[in-house]
Scaffold this active site. Structure first.
Site, PDB file in Angstrom:
ATOM      1  N   ASP A  53       0.871  -1.172   0.000  1.00  0.00           N
ATOM      2  CA  ASP A  53       0.000   0.000   0.000  1.00  0.00           C
ATOM      3  C   ASP A  53       0.910   1.224   0.000  1.00  0.00           C
ATOM      4  O   ASP A  53       1.713   1.410   0.912  1.00  0.00           O
ATOM      5  CB  ASP A  53      -0.885  -0.014   1.244  1.00  0.00           C
ATOM      6  CG  ASP A  53      -1.856   1.154   1.317  1.00  0.00           C
ATOM      7  OD1 ASP A  53      -1.682   2.133   0.568  1.00  0.00           O
ATOM      8  OD2 ASP A  53      -2.784   1.097   2.141  1.00  0.00           O
ATOM      9  N   VAL A  54       0.809   2.074  -1.029  1.00  0.00           N
ATOM     10  CA  VAL A  54       1.737   3.199  -1.134  1.00  0.00           C
ATOM     11  C   VAL A  54       1.603   4.175   0.032  1.00  0.00           C
ATOM     12  O   VAL A  54       2.513   4.971   0.287  1.00  0.00           O
ATOM     13  CB  VAL A  54       1.557   3.965  -2.464  1.00  0.00           C
ATOM     14  CG1 VAL A  54       1.909   3.082  -3.649  1.00  0.00           C
ATOM     15  CG2 VAL A  54       0.148   4.547  -2.590  1.00  0.00           C
ATOM     16  N   ASN A  80       2.101   6.467 -10.080  1.00  0.00           N
ATOM     17  CA  ASN A  80       0.783   6.458 -10.713  1.00  0.00           C
ATOM     18  C   ASN A  80      -0.374   6.152  -9.774  1.00  0.00           C
ATOM     19  O   ASN A  80      -1.504   6.564 -10.046  1.00  0.00           O
ATOM     20  CB  ASN A  80       0.814   5.424 -11.851  1.00  0.00           C
ATOM     21  CG  ASN A  80      -0.553   5.111 -12.396  1.00  0.00           C
ATOM     22  OD1 ASN A  80      -1.165   5.930 -13.064  1.00  0.00           O
ATOM     23  ND2 ASN A  80      -1.039   3.904 -12.100  1.00  0.00           N
ATOM     24  N   TYR A 148      -9.585  15.006  -4.463  1.00  0.00           N
ATOM     25  CA  TYR A 148      -8.780  14.622  -5.626  1.00  0.00           C
ATOM     26  C   TYR A 148      -8.065  15.842  -6.203  1.00  0.00           C
ATOM     27  O   TYR A 148      -6.863  15.817  -6.465  1.00  0.00           O
ATOM     28  CB  TYR A 148      -9.672  13.969  -6.674  1.00  0.00           C
ATOM     29  CG  TYR A 148      -8.936  13.379  -7.840  1.00  0.00           C
ATOM     30  CD1 TYR A 148      -8.347  12.118  -7.747  1.00  0.00           C
ATOM     31  CD2 TYR A 148      -8.820  14.066  -9.045  1.00  0.00           C
ATOM     32  CE1 TYR A 148      -7.666  11.564  -8.825  1.00  0.00           C
ATOM     33  CE2 TYR A 148      -8.141  13.528 -10.124  1.00  0.00           C
ATOM     34  CZ  TYR A 148      -7.571  12.271 -10.014  1.00  0.00           C
ATOM     35  OH  TYR A 148      -6.890  11.737 -11.082  1.00  0.00           O
ATOM     36  N   LYS A 152      -3.981  16.625  -6.471  1.00  0.00           N
ATOM     37  CA  LYS A 152      -3.327  16.773  -7.772  1.00  0.00           C
ATOM     38  C   LYS A 152      -2.660  18.137  -7.918  1.00  0.00           C
ATOM     39  O   LYS A 152      -1.613  18.257  -8.566  1.00  0.00           O
ATOM     40  CB  LYS A 152      -4.323  16.509  -8.897  1.00  0.00           C
ATOM     41  CG  LYS A 152      -4.809  15.060  -8.958  1.00  0.00           C
ATOM     42  CD  LYS A 152      -3.641  14.063  -9.025  1.00  0.00           C
ATOM     43  CE  LYS A 152      -4.100  12.629  -9.135  1.00  0.00           C
ATOM     44  NZ  LYS A 152      -2.970  11.673  -9.273  1.00  0.00           N
TER      45      LYS A 152
END
Length: 243
Positions: A53-54, A80, A148, A152
Site C-alpha cells: 500500500d503506497v 501512478n 482529488y 493533484k
C-alpha cells in the site's frame, strides 16, 4: 543497450497496467507495485510483483528493499497509484474519505518518490527519472472533487520540488496530466458527469494506450533532457474553457 529498470505503482489496472506493458515492449525490466498480487501478475507475468500500500511507509520501504535486492538499481519510477472520493458536496465528505485520498495520492507519491530518490542518488551510475501522474485536475477542478483536486494540485508542487532537488544528483522529474483515459475509473463519463454549469454531460474518452505511448516517450529521454509537464487528453473533452 544497458538494462533499464522501471517501477510502476498502481500497476494492476488502468493507466498503470497500460504503461507497464508499454515499457516492457520497449525493453524495460519492470517492477509492479500494487495492493494485490493477482492483478500485478495479470499485468505482466514476468514482472517483479511488489505487494504494498503506497500510503504505508513500512510497506513502501520493504518493497523498495526487494526491488534493490533484485535489480540493484532503478532508472524510472512512474508514480501512478491514486484514488478518488465520492462525488458529493464538500460538506458531505467525511474526514476519513478526505484522508484516504490524501494518504494515497499525495503521501503515497511522496513515499515512493522518497525511496526512489534515495536509490537513484547513490547507485552507480547515479541518477534516474521520476514521472508523476498529475491529472488535468492539477489545473482545473471538476464539481464535487475537492480531495482529488487538492492532491493533484499538490502533486504539481511535489514534481517541481523533486525536479529542482534532483538536479545535483542527475535525477529528472516530470509530470503527465491526463484527461479522460478510457479506464474503469472513467466509465462514469460514458453515462454523464456533472459539469461546471450544473448540467450532466457525457464526455469523450481516449484510448489508454495513447497515455502509455506518452509516458514511454518521457521515459526514453536521456537524463540531459526532461519533459517537465505534458498534458494528454481526449481532444473533445471539456477542459480548455472549462467553466
Amino acid at each position: 543497450m544497458a538494462p533499464r529498470f522501471a517501477l510502476v505503482t498502481g500497476a494492476g489496472s488502468g493507466i498503470g497496467r497500460a504503461v507497464a506493458r508499454a515499457l516492457a515492449r520497449e525493453g524495460w525490466t519492470l517492477a509492479l507495485l500494487g495492493r494485490r498480487e493477482a492483478p500485478l501478475r495479470e499485468t505482466l507475468a514476468d514482472g517483479l510483483a511488489l505487494v504494498a500500500d503506497v500510503a504505508d511507509e513500512a510497506q513502501v520501504d520493504a518493497a523498495f528493499a526487494s526491488l534493490r535486492a533484485r535489480f540493484g538499481r532503478l532508472d524510472l519510477l512512474f508514480n501512478n497509484a491514486g484514488i478518488g472520493a465520492p462525488a458529493v458536496p464538500v460538506d458531505e465528505l467525511t474526514p476519513a474519505q478526505w484522508r484516504a485520498v490524501v494518504d494515497t495520492n499525495l503521501t503515497g507519491s511522496f513515499l515512493c518518490a522518497r525511496a526512489a530518490f534515495a536509490l537513484m542518488r547513490t547507485q552507480a551510475p547515479r541518477g534516474g527519472r521520476i514521472i508523476n501522474n498529475g491529472s488535468i485536475s492539477a489545473y482545473a477542478p471538476r464539481p464535487f472533487s475537492a480531495p482529488y483536486t487538492a492532491t493533484k494540485h499538490a502533486i504539481s508542487g511535489l514534481t517541481k520540488s523533486l525536479s529542482l532537488d534532483g538536479r545535483a544528483f542527475d535525477i529528472a522529474c516530470g509530470q503527465i496530466d491526463i484527461g479522460n483515459a478510457a479506464t474503469d475509473m472513467t466509465d462514469r463519463m460514458t453515462r454523464g458527469v456533472p459539469q461546471a454549469n450544473g448540467t450532466l454531460a457525457v464526455e469523450p474518452r481516449m484510448d489508454v494506450e495513447d497515455v502509455a505511448r506518452a509516458v514511454v516517450y518521457m521515459a526514453g529521454l536521456p537524463l540531459s533532457a526532461n519533459v517537465q509537464n505534458m498534458t494528454v487528453m481526449a481532444t473533445q473533452m471539456p477542459f480548455v474553457g472549462r467553466g
